[in-house]
Design a protein around this motif. Structure first.
Motif, mmCIF file in Angstrom:
data_model
loop_
_atom_site.group_PDB
_atom_site.id
_atom_site.type_symbol
_atom_site.label_atom_id
_atom_site.label_comp_id
_atom_site.label_asym_id
_atom_site.label_seq_id
_atom_site.Cartn_x
_atom_site.Cartn_y
_atom_site.Cartn_z
ATOM 1 N N GLY A 79 0.840 -1.196 0.000
ATOM 2 C CA GLY A 79 0.000 0.000 0.000
ATOM 3 C C GLY A 79 0.874 1.244 0.000
ATOM 4 N N LEU A 80 0.293 2.362 -0.389
ATOM 5 C CA LEU A 80 1.010 3.628 -0.349
ATOM 6 C C LEU A 80 0.149 4.671 0.342
ATOM 7 C CD1 LEU A 80 2.515 3.922 -3.971
ATOM 8 C CD2 LEU A 80 3.768 3.406 -1.855
ATOM 9 N N GLY A 81 0.817 5.565 1.096
ATOM 10 C CA GLY A 81 0.118 6.685 1.715
ATOM 11 C C GLY A 81 0.753 7.984 1.237
ATOM 12 N N PHE A 82 -0.074 8.992 0.994
ATOM 13 C CA PHE A 82 0.389 10.293 0.491
ATOM 14 C C PHE A 82 -0.133 11.376 1.420
ATOM 15 C CE2 PHE A 82 -0.212 7.358 -2.979
ATOM 16 C CZ PHE A 82 0.828 7.580 -3.871
ATOM 17 N N GLY A 83 0.764 12.205 1.965
ATOM 18 C CA GLY A 83 0.290 13.261 2.850
ATOM 19 C C GLY A 83 1.352 14.318 3.073
ATOM 20 N N SER A 84 1.132 15.154 4.071
ATOM 21 C CA SER A 84 2.092 16.227 4.345
ATOM 22 C C SER A 84 3.365 15.632 4.944
ATOM 23 C CB SER A 84 1.480 17.228 5.322
ATOM 24 O OG SER A 84 1.393 16.631 6.597
ATOM 25 N N LEU A 85 4.447 16.401 4.873
ATOM 26 C CA LEU A 85 5.707 15.958 5.469
ATOM 27 C C LEU A 85 5.518 15.625 6.947
ATOM 28 C CD1 LEU A 85 8.390 18.449 4.098
ATOM 29 C CD2 LEU A 85 8.088 16.023 3.539
ATOM 30 N N ASP A 86 4.753 16.463 7.645
ATOM 31 C CA ASP A 86 4.522 16.270 9.077
ATOM 32 C C ASP A 86 3.862 14.934 9.357
ATOM 33 O OD1 ASP A 86 5.583 18.648 9.719
ATOM 34 O OD2 ASP A 86 3.670 19.693 10.075
ATOM 35 N N VAL A 87 2.783 14.678 8.634
ATOM 36 C CA VAL A 87 2.025 13.447 8.905
ATOM 37 C C VAL A 87 2.865 12.223 8.547
ATOM 38 C CG1 VAL A 87 -0.033 12.110 8.306
ATOM 39 C CG2 VAL A 87 -0.215 14.580 8.692
ATOM 40 N N VAL A 88 3.537 12.281 7.396
ATOM 41 C CA VAL A 88 4.376 11.144 7.004
ATOM 42 C C VAL A 88 5.463 10.930 8.066
ATOM 43 C CG1 VAL A 88 6.091 10.387 5.291
ATOM 44 C CG2 VAL A 88 3.876 11.267 4.532
ATOM 45 N N GLY A 89 6.020 12.008 8.583
ATOM 46 C CA GLY A 89 7.046 11.907 9.629
ATOM 47 C C GLY A 89 6.524 11.216 10.881
ATOM 48 N N GLU A 90 5.318 11.572 11.287
ATOM 49 C CA GLU A 90 4.732 10.959 12.490
ATOM 50 C C GLU A 90 4.431 9.472 12.246
ATOM 51 O OE1 GLU A 90 4.580 12.640 15.514
ATOM 52 O OE2 GLU A 90 5.715 14.021 14.243
ATOM 53 N N LEU A 91 3.929 9.172 11.044
ATOM 54 C CA LEU A 91 3.607 7.763 10.751
ATOM 55 C C LEU A 91 4.872 6.913 10.749
ATOM 56 C CD1 LEU A 91 0.863 8.012 7.974
ATOM 57 C CD2 LEU A 91 0.586 7.749 10.440
ATOM 58 N N ASN A 92 5.964 7.492 10.255
ATOM 59 C CA ASN A 92 7.214 6.725 10.236
ATOM 60 C C ASN A 92 7.675 6.343 11.640
ATOM 61 O OD1 ASN A 92 8.167 5.993 7.626
ATOM 62 N ND2 ASN A 92 8.404 8.170 7.160
ATOM 63 N N LYS A 93 7.282 7.145 12.629
ATOM 64 C CA LYS A 93 7.673 6.824 14.014
ATOM 65 C C LYS A 93 6.981 5.560 14.530
ATOM 66 C CE LYS A 93 8.253 11.661 15.363
ATOM 67 N NZ LYS A 93 7.662 12.724 16.190
ATOM 68 N N VAL A 94 5.764 5.310 14.040
ATOM 69 C CA VAL A 94 5.018 4.146 14.559
ATOM 70 C C VAL A 94 5.021 2.977 13.568
ATOM 71 C CG1 VAL A 94 3.527 5.603 15.986
ATOM 72 C CG2 VAL A 94 2.746 4.961 13.697
ATOM 73 N N ARG A 95 5.770 3.105 12.504
ATOM 74 C CA ARG A 95 5.829 2.068 11.471
ATOM 75 C C ARG A 95 6.819 0.970 11.880
ATOM 76 N NH1 ARG A 95 9.212 1.415 7.173
ATOM 77 N NH2 ARG A 95 10.305 3.365 7.575
ATOM 78 N N ASP A 96 6.480 -0.275 11.573
ATOM 79 C CA ASP A 96 7.472 -1.345 11.728
ATOM 80 C C ASP A 96 8.594 -1.055 10.735
ATOM 81 O OD1 ASP A 96 5.967 -2.667 13.555
ATOM 82 O OD2 ASP A 96 5.222 -4.203 12.183
ATOM 83 N N SER A 97 9.840 -1.080 11.171
ATOM 84 C CA SER A 97 10.942 -0.653 10.293
ATOM 85 C C SER A 97 10.954 -1.388 8.961
ATOM 86 C CB SER A 97 12.292 -0.900 10.958
ATOM 87 O OG SER A 97 12.249 -0.505 12.291
ATOM 88 N N TYR A 98 10.789 -2.706 9.028
ATOM 89 C CA TYR A 98 10.905 -3.509 7.802
ATOM 90 C C TYR A 98 9.520 -3.972 7.369
ATOM 91 C CZ TYR A 98 15.706 -3.498 9.460
ATOM 92 O OH TYR A 98 16.938 -3.111 9.906
ATOM 93 N N ASN A 99 8.616 -3.021 7.227
ATOM 94 C CA ASN A 99 7.221 -3.422 7.000
ATOM 95 C C ASN A 99 6.967 -4.012 5.610
ATOM 96 O OD1 ASN A 99 7.570 -0.783 5.986
ATOM 97 N ND2 ASN A 99 5.426 -0.254 6.254
ATOM 98 N N LEU A 100 7.803 -3.688 4.635
ATOM 99 C CA LEU A 100 7.666 -4.351 3.328
ATOM 100 C C LEU A 100 8.878 -5.245 3.106
ATOM 101 C CD1 LEU A 100 5.734 -1.769 2.802
ATOM 102 C CD2 LEU A 100 6.064 -2.397 0.425
ATOM 103 N N ASP A 101 8.628 -6.480 2.704
ATOM 104 C CA ASP A 101 9.757 -7.380 2.480
ATOM 105 C C ASP A 101 10.382 -7.110 1.106
ATOM 106 O OD1 ASP A 101 8.641 -9.297 0.392
ATOM 107 O OD2 ASP A 101 7.102 -9.388 1.947
ATOM 108 N N ARG A 102 11.504 -7.741 0.878
ATOM 109 C CA ARG A 102 12.246 -7.486 -0.376
ATOM 110 C C ARG A 102 11.417 -7.781 -1.621
ATOM 111 N NH1 ARG A 102 17.802 -7.209 -0.954
ATOM 112 N NH2 ARG A 102 18.745 -6.590 1.014
ATOM 113 N N LEU A 103 10.639 -8.859 -1.588
ATOM 114 C CA LEU A 103 9.891 -9.228 -2.795
ATOM 115 C C LEU A 103 8.752 -8.243 -3.051
ATOM 116 C CD1 LEU A 103 9.822 -13.133 -2.501
ATOM 117 C CD2 LEU A 103 11.581 -11.636 -3.466
ATOM 118 N N SER A 104 8.100 -7.777 -1.991
ATOM 119 C CA SER A 104 7.016 -6.796 -2.160
ATOM 120 C C SER A 104 7.555 -5.488 -2.724
ATOM 121 C CB SER A 104 6.328 -6.510 -0.829
ATOM 122 O OG SER A 104 5.791 -7.677 -0.313
ATOM 123 N N LEU A 105 8.705 -5.068 -2.223
ATOM 124 C CA LEU A 105 9.292 -3.808 -2.707
ATOM 125 C C LEU A 105 9.584 -3.886 -4.196
ATOM 126 C CD1 LEU A 105 11.725 -2.939 0.241
ATOM 127 C CD2 LEU A 105 9.680 -1.676 -0.437
#
Ligand code: PMP
Length: 342
Positions: A211-237
């Motif tokens: 999936g992809l999310g599109f938003g402001s720098l602020d919101v994307v920054g906050e979401l990155n804080k709560v994201r699992d670091s390796y949330n997409l595996d190599r094959l999905s990427l």
């Protein structure tokens, strides 16, 4: 709490599967080749936690800066991040949306120990703007095209809503490639809009979880804080990047699905079912008898799976994913048999 109940993925026999809005056509051969080429010893290494290549490609395709894009393990993963980041545990007036809609939102709110504020959709599934704004929540979700109705909220309404909303407005566009307009065009003017996309439907990649999310720098920054670091595996990427390199393949499949959808809507109408206008890859149809559970079962007995919801607001209706012309033909034949008592 009650957990989310995903649509059935049957293992007992082969059905004509029109219950979970998957694409009836395969992913691009270029995607399959890219996945195969990525099956190497490098799988011992973690994937890129920043999904850089994918976000760079997405920036080109969607004309949004890469810094304003975040990748998810399916858009469900991005929804989970949004709830984690925005919904304060135990507090009131956190998240609002019109119902019936994608029921995962309820589950995600409960996980945060929050009670979602829900407003019933009117019969035409237009956005109850005044009622939603009155709730003054941190987060509002607009699912457009909405599931299970298939209906869309016009961009002008989304824009008006976002300008007046006090918090973040998430536009869940899981099905938007089957529709006419996208809220991505509003991002520049409305920094409180966050758009969610998935590769599960139009790109035929539900099995890869992208999936992809599109938003402001602020919101994307906050979401990155709560994201699992390796949330997409190599094959999905790799698959996601390759899919964005072959948007033409996706568009050709979407055109086939849209044509089949419009034909299916017309044929269901002739059979006496009442249908909502759909701009997605599924249709919501109400039976004249009102016995949707019975109809679901009768179709199932004939090897066709559709989605039935016990929700009172969806009484009498089933959601049918658009299949190939052959699959839709089999569905219509089964409906005629059922109506004739055969
Ligand atoms: N939003 C909506 C409205 C959906 O119907 C779905 C699919 N069930 C999703 C998001 C999640 O899709 P995925 O996690 O496969 O990207």
């Amino acid at each position: 709490m009650e957990g989310y109940a995903p649509g059935e993925q049957p293992r007992d026999r082969r059905y004509i599967k029109l219950n979970t809005n998957e694409n009836p056509y395969p992913p691009s051969p270029k995607v399959l080749a890219a996945i195969q080429a990525a099956v190497t010893d490098d799988l011992r290494l973690y994937p890129d936690p920043g999904a850089h290549e994918l976000r760079k490609k997405a920036a080109e395709v969607y004309a949004v800066p890469a810094e304003q894009i975040i990748a998810g393990n399916g858009s469900d993963d991005l929804l989970a991040m949004l709830f984690r980041a925005c919904v304060e545990t135990g507090a009131t007036r956190q998240v609002a949306y019109a119902v019936p809609t994608y029921s995962l939102y309820d589950t995600l709110a409960v996980i945060q120990d929050s009670k979602p504020c829900t407003v019933p959709f009117p019969a035409d599934f237009g956005l109850p703007v005044r009622e939603l704004l009155a709730l003054q929540t941190r987060l509002t979700i607009i699912c457009s095209p909405n599931s299970p109705s298939g209906t869309v909220i016009p961009l002008a309404v989304i824009e008006e809503f976002a300008r007046a909303a006090p918090g973040l407005v998430v536009v869940d566009e899981a099905y938007v490639d089957f529709a006419r307009e996208t809220a991505l065009s509003l991002l520049a003017a409305c920094p409180n809009i966050f758009v969610l996309r998935t590769f599960s439907k139009s790109f035929s990649l539900a099995g890869m979880r992208i999936g992809l999310g599109f938003g402001s720098l602020d919101v994307v920054g906050e979401l990155n804080k709560v994201r699992d670091s390796y949330n997409l595996d190599r094959l999905s990427l790799v698959a996601a990047r390759a899919a964005l390199d072959d948007v033409a393949w996706m568009k050709a499949n979407v055109a086939k699905v849209v044509a089949a959808r419009d034909e299916l809507l017309a044929e269901l109408g002739k059979l006496g079912l009442s249908v909502l206008p759909s701009e997605s890859n599924f249709v919501f149809a109400r039976t004249p008898s009102g016995d949707a559970a019975g109809l679901y079962q009768a179709l199932r007995d004939r090897g066709i799976l559709v989605r039935y919801f016990a929700t009172p607001a969806l009484r009498g209706g089933i959601r049918i994913s658009v299949g190939t012309p052959q699959e839709n033909g089999a569905l219509l034949a089964a409906l005629r048999d059922i109506a004739a008592g055969r």
